[in-house]
Design a protein around this motif. Sequence first.
Motif, PDB file in Angstrom:
ATOM      1  N   ALA A  32       0.434  -7.044   6.008  1.00 38.54           N
ATOM      2  CA  ALA A  32       0.278  -5.688   6.550  1.00 38.54           C
ATOM      3  C   ALA A  32       1.535  -4.863   6.330  1.00 38.54           C
ATOM      4  O   ALA A  32       1.460  -3.667   6.062  1.00 38.54           O
ATOM      5  CB  ALA A  32      -0.065  -5.748   8.025  1.00 38.54           C
ATOM      6  N   ARG A  33       2.691  -5.480   6.420  1.00 37.23           N
ATOM      7  CA  ARG A  33       3.951  -4.760   6.238  1.00 37.23           C
ATOM      8  C   ARG A  33       4.365  -4.673   4.780  1.00 37.23           C
ATOM      9  O   ARG A  33       5.278  -3.938   4.440  1.00 37.23           O
ATOM     10  CB  ARG A  33       5.057  -5.430   7.037  1.00 37.23           C
ATOM     11  N   GLY A  34       3.742  -5.456   3.918  1.00 33.77           N
ATOM     12  CA  GLY A  34       4.081  -5.424   2.498  1.00 33.77           C
ATOM     13  C   GLY A  34       5.249  -6.323   2.149  1.00 33.77           C
ATOM     14  O   GLY A  34       5.897  -6.123   1.126  1.00 33.77           O
ATOM     15  N   ALA A  35       5.529  -7.317   2.977  1.00 32.48           N
ATOM     16  CA  ALA A  35       6.634  -8.240   2.726  1.00 32.48           C
ATOM     17  C   ALA A  35       6.102  -9.443   1.952  1.00 32.48           C
ATOM     18  O   ALA A  35       5.598 -10.407   2.522  1.00 32.48           O
ATOM     19  CB  ALA A  35       7.259  -8.684   4.041  1.00 32.48           C
ATOM     20  N   LEU A  72      -6.650 -18.770   7.284  1.00 34.39           N
ATOM     21  CA  LEU A  72      -6.018 -18.119   6.140  1.00 34.39           C
ATOM     22  C   LEU A  72      -6.930 -17.063   5.522  1.00 34.39           C
ATOM     23  O   LEU A  72      -6.463 -15.987   5.134  1.00 34.39           O
ATOM     24  CB  LEU A  72      -5.603 -19.134   5.082  1.00 34.39           C
ATOM     25  N   ALA A  73      -8.211 -17.359   5.463  1.00 32.88           N
ATOM     26  CA  ALA A  73      -9.145 -16.359   4.935  1.00 32.88           C
ATOM     27  C   ALA A  73      -9.138 -15.112   5.807  1.00 32.88           C
ATOM     28  O   ALA A  73      -9.109 -13.977   5.295  1.00 32.88           O
ATOM     29  CB  ALA A  73     -10.545 -16.955   4.855  1.00 32.88           C
ATOM     30  N   ALA A  74      -9.134 -15.287   7.121  1.00 34.78           N
ATOM     31  CA  ALA A  74      -9.085 -14.144   8.032  1.00 34.78           C
ATOM     32  C   ALA A  74      -7.750 -13.414   7.914  1.00 34.78           C
ATOM     33  O   ALA A  74      -7.694 -12.183   8.008  1.00 34.78           O
ATOM     34  CB  ALA A  74      -9.304 -14.613   9.467  1.00 34.78           C
ATOM     35  N   ALA A  75      -6.663 -14.143   7.689  1.00 31.37           N
ATOM     36  CA  ALA A  75      -5.350 -13.512   7.544  1.00 31.37           C
ATOM     37  C   ALA A  75      -5.311 -12.612   6.315  1.00 31.37           C
ATOM     38  O   ALA A  75      -4.744 -11.518   6.364  1.00 31.37           O
ATOM     39  CB  ALA A  75      -4.262 -14.579   7.444  1.00 31.37           C
ATOM     40  N   PHE A  76      -5.911 -13.070   5.224  1.00 37.46           N
ATOM     41  CA  PHE A  76      -5.939 -12.240   4.017  1.00 37.46           C
ATOM     42  C   PHE A  76      -6.739 -10.959   4.243  1.00 37.46           C
ATOM     43  O   PHE A  76      -6.327  -9.874   3.845  1.00 37.46           O
ATOM     44  CB  PHE A  76      -6.509 -13.011   2.835  1.00 37.46           C
ATOM     45  N   VAL A  77      -7.876 -11.073   4.899  1.00 40.07           N
ATOM     46  CA  VAL A  77      -8.725  -9.900   5.128  1.00 40.07           C
ATOM     47  C   VAL A  77      -8.062  -8.940   6.111  1.00 40.07           C
ATOM     48  O   VAL A  77      -7.956  -7.736   5.858  1.00 40.07           O
ATOM     49  CB  VAL A  77     -10.122 -10.337   5.613  1.00 40.07           C
ATOM     50  N   VAL A  78      -7.590  -9.467   7.234  1.00 36.13           N
ATOM     51  CA  VAL A  78      -6.979  -8.615   8.263  1.00 36.13           C
ATOM     52  C   VAL A  78      -5.683  -7.999   7.754  1.00 36.13           C
ATOM     53  O   VAL A  78      -5.415  -6.817   7.990  1.00 36.13           O
ATOM     54  CB  VAL A  78      -6.744  -9.431   9.555  1.00 36.13           C
ATOM     55  N   GLY A  79      -4.879  -8.770   7.042  1.00 32.84           N
ATOM     56  CA  GLY A  79      -3.622  -8.234   6.511  1.00 32.84           C
ATOM     57  C   GLY A  79      -3.838  -7.122   5.508  1.00 32.84           C
ATOM     58  O   GLY A  79      -3.154  -6.107   5.521  1.00 32.84           O
ATOM     59  N   ALA A  80      -4.820  -7.282   4.627  1.00 30.32           N
ATOM     60  CA  ALA A  80      -5.109  -6.243   3.633  1.00 30.32           C
ATOM     61  C   ALA A  80      -5.659  -4.986   4.300  1.00 30.32           C
ATOM     62  O   ALA A  80      -5.275  -3.862   3.944  1.00 30.32           O
ATOM     63  CB  ALA A  80      -6.095  -6.769   2.604  1.00 30.32           C
ATOM     64  N   ALA A  82      -5.151  -4.015   7.406  1.00 32.85           N
ATOM     65  CA  ALA A  82      -4.067  -3.394   8.174  1.00 32.85           C
ATOM     66  C   ALA A  82      -3.116  -2.640   7.248  1.00 32.85           C
ATOM     67  O   ALA A  82      -2.616  -1.565   7.605  1.00 32.85           O
ATOM     68  CB  ALA A  82      -3.307  -4.458   8.964  1.00 32.85           C
ATOM     69  N   ARG A  83      -2.880  -3.170   6.066  1.00 33.94           N
ATOM     70  CA  ARG A  83      -2.015  -2.479   5.101  1.00 33.94           C
ATOM     71  C   ARG A  83      -2.636  -1.144   4.680  1.00 33.94           C
ATOM     72  O   ARG A  83      -1.950  -0.124   4.579  1.00 33.94           O
ATOM     73  CB  ARG A  83      -1.810  -3.363   3.873  1.00 33.94           C
ATOM     74  N   VAL A  84      -3.918  -1.147   4.425  1.00 35.16           N
ATOM     75  CA  VAL A  84      -4.608   0.085   4.036  1.00 35.16           C
ATOM     76  C   VAL A  84      -4.557   1.098   5.179  1.00 35.16           C
ATOM     77  O   VAL A  84      -4.297   2.288   4.962  1.00 35.16           O
ATOM     78  CB  VAL A  84      -6.066  -0.224   3.621  1.00 35.16           C
ATOM     79  N   LEU A  85      -4.791   0.637   6.394  1.00 39.35           N
ATOM     80  CA  LEU A  85      -4.754   1.543   7.542  1.00 39.35           C
ATOM     81  C   LEU A  85      -3.355   2.090   7.792  1.00 39.35           C
ATOM     82  O   LEU A  85      -3.189   3.265   8.124  1.00 39.35           O
ATOM     83  CB  LEU A  85      -5.277   0.835   8.787  1.00 39.35           C
ATOM     84  N   ALA A  88      -2.646   4.805   5.312  1.00 42.31           N
ATOM     85  CA  ALA A  88      -3.378   6.034   5.632  1.00 42.31           C
ATOM     86  C   ALA A  88      -2.714   6.782   6.775  1.00 42.31           C
ATOM     87  O   ALA A  88      -2.690   8.016   6.783  1.00 42.31           O
ATOM     88  CB  ALA A  88      -4.819   5.702   5.981  1.00 42.31           C
ATOM     89  N   VAL A  89      -2.150   6.069   7.719  1.00 42.64           N
ATOM     90  CA  VAL A  89      -1.483   6.708   8.856  1.00 42.64           C
ATOM     91  C   VAL A  89      -0.169   7.331   8.410  1.00 42.64           C
ATOM     92  O   VAL A  89       0.183   8.441   8.827  1.00 42.64           O
ATOM     93  CB  VAL A  89      -1.249   5.686   9.986  1.00 42.64           C
ATOM     94  N   ARG A  90       0.560   6.653   7.543  1.00 46.82           N
ATOM     95  CA  ARG A  90       1.867   7.147   7.105  1.00 46.82           C
ATOM     96  C   ARG A  90       1.769   8.301   6.114  1.00 46.82           C
ATOM     97  O   ARG A  90       2.674   9.111   6.014  1.00 46.82           O
ATOM     98  CB  ARG A  90       2.662   6.031   6.454  1.00 46.82           C
ATOM     99  N   ARG A  91       0.678   8.380   5.347  1.00 46.29           N
ATOM    100  CA  ARG A  91       0.532   9.416   4.324  1.00 46.29           C
ATOM    101  C   ARG A  91       0.256  10.754   5.006  1.00 46.29           C
ATOM    102  O   ARG A  91      -0.587  10.847   5.879  1.00 46.29           O
ATOM    103  CB  ARG A  91      -0.620   9.065   3.392  1.00 46.29           C
ATOM    104  N   PRO A  92       0.953  11.825   4.617  1.00 48.97           N
ATOM    105  CA  PRO A  92       0.703  13.122   5.242  1.00 48.97           C
ATOM    106  C   PRO A  92      -0.676  13.650   4.867  1.00 48.97           C
ATOM    107  O   PRO A  92      -1.191  13.402   3.787  1.00 48.97           O
ATOM    108  CB  PRO A  92       1.806  14.016   4.683  1.00 48.97           C
TER     109      PRO A  92
END
Length: 148
Positions: A32-35, A72-80, A82-85, A88-92
């Motif tokens: 989610a954080r892109g690390a 792990l499957a849920a982590a991949f889905v939730v992390g991706a 959350a990253r998209v969300l 979207a929040v950070r983009r003006p």
Amino acid sequence: MANTLAAVLVPIGNAGAVLAVVCALVTAVALARGAAGLAGGGVGVWILGALLSLCASFAAEWTPVLVSLGALAAAFVVGALARVLLRAVRRPNPVTAAAVSSAEPARETATAASSAEPARETAKTAAPRLTGRGTPARTAGETVRVAS
């Protein structure tokens, strides 16, 4: 003998599943954080937990293995997601940016009409980015010739 072995292997498998779930949570947050480095480390330790959870399968207990894989499957889905969300929040918002930019020229013309000086345009010239040796960096369109 089989019951004695099952008494040892099932708790090891459960501990491995717990370790795998914790690492999957770390991986989801890292994604989610892109690390990327932290996500890779989380997946690497998750592999260890998933292998430990396989110990319970020797006693015909498959729940820890399924929990590890599902985590792990849920982590991949939730992390991706959350990253998209988060992006979207950070983009003006382009609608509000267009409204602000359309309001600025009207204000500038009002101040330009009231003052005797015309409004100055400030043009920023981009300085070439320098590499460590003081030479300008190449752009994407430039090619490098290599002697063969």
